[in-house]
Design an enzyme around this catalytic site. Structure first.
Site, PDB file in Angstrom:
ATOM      1  N   SER A 229       0.841  -1.196   0.000  1.00  0.00           N
ATOM      2  CA  SER A 229       0.000   0.000   0.000  1.00  0.00           C
ATOM      3  C   SER A 229       0.878   1.248   0.000  1.00  0.00           C
ATOM      4  O   SER A 229       1.655   1.447  -0.918  1.00  0.00           O
ATOM      5  CB  SER A 229      -0.969  -0.047   1.184  1.00  0.00           C
ATOM      6  OG  SER A 229      -1.983   0.925   1.053  1.00  0.00           O
ATOM      7  N   GLU A 352      -9.366  -5.419  -3.988  1.00  0.00           N
ATOM      8  CA  GLU A 352      -8.667  -4.405  -3.209  1.00  0.00           C
ATOM      9  C   GLU A 352      -9.597  -3.496  -2.403  1.00  0.00           C
ATOM     10  O   GLU A 352      -9.420  -3.269  -1.222  1.00  0.00           O
ATOM     11  CB  GLU A 352      -7.819  -3.534  -4.146  1.00  0.00           C
ATOM     12  CG  GLU A 352      -6.548  -4.181  -4.638  1.00  0.00           C
ATOM     13  CD  GLU A 352      -5.436  -4.121  -3.613  1.00  0.00           C
ATOM     14  OE1 GLU A 352      -5.373  -3.154  -2.842  1.00  0.00           O
ATOM     15  OE2 GLU A 352      -4.624  -5.064  -3.577  1.00  0.00           O
TER      16      GLU A 352
END
Length: 566
Positions: A229, A352
């Site tokens: 991330s 996601e």
């Protein structure tokens, strides 16, 4: 655009401890007689460090790599730690860096302690092995505004899995939020690097690794940087930063390589910094503003930074193009080949953005409605760089609610995930012809997840759900408890999931050793090529592969390519 940008739409949702001649650690210095033979001690260029052995893994926690960035050192490049006398007790994690936003159960607790620039080392206790081990330096995620290295147990990764190799794993804290990414004319200086302080922290930690990792059994000339991330954003920043040249040989982008494509400008970041200074009441000449800003309490800065649910308007959650640390736009650097030529491995999860919809429901108490979905699919709401023609009509056509059993959350997850997956393909395509590149798609949808069970919420293969397969028992922050997706009851990885975990760890560590997740050869994970003959490795139970054509069809890339500027 990406997960880190989308989170911002959730609106409902000492001064320097040593400056002259001394440095006071928040960790404990032990007299030599306090050292037990049961605990490993290493000698580094900074001093001796005492760790502890847990089931064959030597851990050294809370090692300082920089002076506390407080007082005059706030919003300055980090200063390397000074040599200490005695033995540093490295048995406990140090404080996480100042933060307030928790993204539900992902991060926390809130912290106001700026003395946080510490790292941790995990290594096997196989001291008879004279071969130096590959090194993995892991950069935690959290939108560059939250998270902590203490959430990541590197023991399992250090062992290497049944088919991998032993590695030395380093995790680190770096400045976050307004402390880590900040630009203001009164603060910026021609005399030092400015703005991307979190990236500078990471680069100083990498320099520490270069000097010291051999003492832990690691190879200073074979370092892999990896991150998930925001950590992947920061990996991308280091890949294109000339200041990172020679500090690592391989790079892992975990959710997602797409984040390396677009970064904000210095102009945009400076506007936020000026707005913050005005809100904080810092006015006058540049010297007066700088003194005022550096005298603000950490609590006051965090008060203006955001809330537990969301970041505020002054926060820049991405590294930015400052001209020196990050000289040019990343997409330009990648296309031109103007980046550190390292082997690359990267991918993301199949679903996601259920991470985002989970946060929304966590704070609102309600799943996404049809009305909210229709509002959310306007271009400005979720997509920076989208062309406005054919949207939102095009989105509604390609992602009709009827296709998803009128489940707005699932439909929105697909819209916002698919654009990331397609951007990811383009980033990998930029580099695949220049450096060895390996692409994956994590599609396993039944792993335990650390958000509480909520009506109608389905995590599936959510953002962050794959971390536990690399870092044992990862469960977000202290409020996270991994739960079975169906029953909502706590559980660890089951036997089949442990096999997948072992496979992934083997790939990660062999990539760290050689730049090839297979170790040698092209199976079972083929090298990535950007044309239709290219292949993605599918991390699932069981494992498989998919072609570029299959991937592009699954994630609607023809549609997104016609509507997004890459």
């Amino acid at each position: 655009m990406m997960i880190l940008q989308k989170i911002k739409i959730i609106t409902w949702y000492k001064y320097l401890q040593a400056i002259v001649g001394c440095f006071i650690f928040t960790t404990v210095m032990l007299p030599s007689e306090a050292v037990s033979a049961d605990h490993p001690v290493v000698s580094t260029s900074d001093g001796q460090i005492k760790g502890q052995n847990n089931a064959g893994i030597n851990t050294y926690l809370g090692i300082p790599y920089a002076l506390p960035p407080v007082g005059p050192l706030r919003w300055k490049p980090p200063v390397a730690v000074r040599h200490w006398n005695g033995i540093l007790d490295a048995s406990h994690f140090a404080s996480n860096c100042p933060q307030v936003t928790e993204f539900g159960a992902f991060a926390g607790p809130a912290s106001i302690n700026e003395d946080c620039l510490y790292l941790n080392v995990f290594t096997t206790d196989n001291l008879k092995n004279t071969e130096k081990k590959p090194v993995i330096v892991w950069i935690h995620g959290g939108a560059n505004i939250d998270g902590s290295s203490s959430d990541y147990d590197g023991s399992k990764l250090a062992r290497g899995g049944s088919k991998g190799v032993e590695t030395v794993v380093v995790t680190l804290n770096y400045r976050l939020g307004l402390f880590g990414t900040f630009s203001h004319p009164a603060i910026n200086s021609k005399n030092f690097l400015w703005g991307n302080y979190g990236i500078l922290d990471q680069q100083l930690a990498l320099q520490w690794v270069k000097r010291n990792i051999q003492a832990f059994g690691g190879d200073p000339d074979n370092v892999t940087i990896g991150g998930q991330s925001a950590g992947a954003y920061n990996v991308g920043a280091n890949v294109v930063s000339p200041l990172s040249h020679g500090l690592f040989r391989h790079a892992i982008f975990q959710s997602s390589p797409a984040v390396a494509i677009s970064l904000p400008t210095a102009e945009d970041t400076t506007k936020k910094g000026i707005g913050f200074a005005e809100a904080a009441g810092c006015q006058g000449s540049d010297d007066e503003i700088a003194r005022c800003l550096r005298s603000l309490s950490a609590s006051r800065i965090l008060q203006l930074q955001g809330t537990p649910a969301a970041s505020g308007p002054f926060v820049q959650m991405f590294p930015f193009i400052d001209g020196k640390i990050i000289p040019i736009p990343t997409e330009e650097a990648l296309k031109k080949g103007d980046f550190n030529k390292v082997s690359i491995m990267g991918g993301s999860t199949h679903d996601e953005m259920t991470f985002l919809t989970g946060i929304m429901q966590y704070f609102s108490g309600q799943p996404m409605t049809t009305q909210q979905y229709n509002q959310a699919i306007t271009p400005g709401a979720f997509c920076v760089g989208c062309k406005k023609d054919a949207m939102p009509e095009g989105v509604a056509k390609y992602y009709p609610l009827s296709k998803y059993d009128n489940n707005a959350m699932i439909a929105y997850t697909r819209v916002t995930t698919d654009i990331v997956k397609c951007r990811e393909f383009h980033m990998l395509s930029f580099v695949a012809s220049q450096v060895p590149t390996y692409a994956y798609d994590f599609t396993y949808q039944n792993a335990p997840y650390y958000f509480p069970k909520m009506p109608g919420f389905q995590p599936l293969a959510a953002h962050t759900i794959d971390i536990q397969f690399i870092f044992d028992k990862f469960h977000g922050g202290p409020l996270g408890v991994n739960l079975d997706q169906k029953s909502g009851m706590p559980r660890d990885l089951d036997s089949s999931e442990l096999i997948l975990s072992d496979q992934m760890i083997s790939f990660w560590t062999r990539f760290a050793e050689s730049g090839n997740p297979n170790g040698t050869g092209d199976t079972p994970w083929p090298r990535f090529h950007s044309d239709n003959s290219g292949t993605y490795y599918v991390q699932d139970i069981p494992e498989s592969t998919k072609t570029v054509s299959q991937m592009r069809s699954e994630y609607q890339c023809d549609f997104w390519d016609n509507n997004v500027k890459y």
